[in-house]
Scaffold this motif. Sequence first.
Motif: not given
Length: 574
Positions: A221-224, A248-253, A255-257, A298-302
């Motif tokens: 859902a997050n990636v979509g 897009f970049i944020f949610n893909i990264i 999502g992958l993590v 995700g936010v902490v990583l970005m």
Amino acid sequence: MNPNFKTISAGVAILLFGMIMLEEGFRVFTKGPLQNILKNATNKLYKSITAGALVTGLIQSSSLVSVITISFISAGLISLGGGLGLIFGANIGTTATAWLVAGFGLKIKIAALAMPMLVFGVVFSFQKKPSLKGIGNVLAGLGFFFLGIHYMKEGFDVFKEYIDLSQYAVSGFLGVLIYTGLGIIITTILQSSSATLALILTALAAGQIEYENALALAIGANVGTTITAILGALGSNSAGKRLAVAHFIFNIITGLVAIVFIFPLARLVNNFSEILYIASTNYTLKLALFHTIFNVIGVVLMIPFIKRLERFLMRFFKDKRDKEISEPKYLNPAVLKFPGTVISALLNESKYLFKNSVFEIVAHALNIHRADIISDKKLKKVIKKSNIDLKTNVDDLYYSKVKIIYGEIIKYASTAQGTLSLNDRQTKAITDIKIANRKMVEIIKDVRELNKNITMVLNLENKYLQNEYDSYRKKITKVLRVIYLFRTEDNAGKYALQLKQLKKEAKINIRQSNKSIDRLIRKNLITAEMASSLFNDYANVNDMIEKLIDVAELLYGKKDSLLEEPSENENTTK
């Protein structure tokens, strides 16, 4: 079609409608304060992330936050970095929907609460006052939101008597990949990750899906939701495209993590659940917690890469201000969403037009280089050395540098006045900008006539006539220099007083005769034709000085906050 599947579908549709009404309600009710909060919270990254999360959690609409952010960046009110912070924070804020559904919507008889909300919401939504209408839309939105959850829950509860979807559960990483893909597909169809999460939670509460697969659906859902953002940005301006790609970049990264570490994250959720006294079998609350944890991670990583991401986006999506000078630099459809952003964009566009086109055209029409005007050289020396015809074609410069932008400014100003609810200050601000632009065009027409006579005098060997036109050039050059200092120096008040004095002198001069011209006529030092040109240009020069100072005061004078929305007691125009 199974009637219970229809019930679930109806629940999804009602929930989506409720979210639309919620967004509309908050758009009316908290527009002014909301915009001020978001605008003032972007000077520090941690503040912009926090503001994006809190506002999105409150209004349950990341799309509204995105629209405001795009408008602010387009109008030059906030930086791209600040906008990225708001969008990343909004991702955390969307997790509030999962908590609302899991902690409240599935625990009580929600339909009983939804009906009063709908009744009062509909009554209020028909009121004329914007605040009451906004409250009505918020109440009705919440009512439809909870009613949608009720129908979805009822549908799944009965649906499991016929078909047990949990038998299609797939364990391990294969299940993670399959259900993540399914989450992406559902979100793309519904165009809302919040609606997808509500659907997942109700299905999970009914035992129709396994907890492990529900985690993967939440990731999907997050990636979509990024696909929705990308599709929405296709016809957007560069600010919209930058934010959509960043999202897009944020949610893909993220999502992958989350996919790679889904099982360690699930164990982390279990540990936190014990600390928060969430029962081990309360999978809906655990899913809400999982959704929050992986978005925060995700936010902490970005965060360490935001500056690099900003540079990449700026380089990849070039702004129009790097292109033709005849194209608007700040005006685009995104700024028309809110009064504050359109006023800021109109003001910035008008300042850009004056600084880069009108100022230069006037200077070159006087056969003076702009660099000499803004220097600290004595004006007498500047005028004396500027005795070469620069062959300035004022008409060509007007058509190539001014006309298109002037037309766009007037179009956007008129559109804003015709379509947005403006308070008295905002209406006056837009009117002042239109007046300033009209005066700029008049200045160019005036200087065109002056340029013809200045060029003619260069070919005549009459030092008396030359001296008079040099005095005209010196007057205008002095005004241009003071305007430059007024808009660039910190001590603007000092130069504001100088401009007022120069404007006062110009008004007096228009009403009085030029004694030096009278003296030259009496002594037969100039012909009657020369005298006629001098008298005309004398009035013309003083009129130009007045207009130049008017433009400077209208564009660079101190402004009140223009982001404030109309209050209940303040007149508005539509």
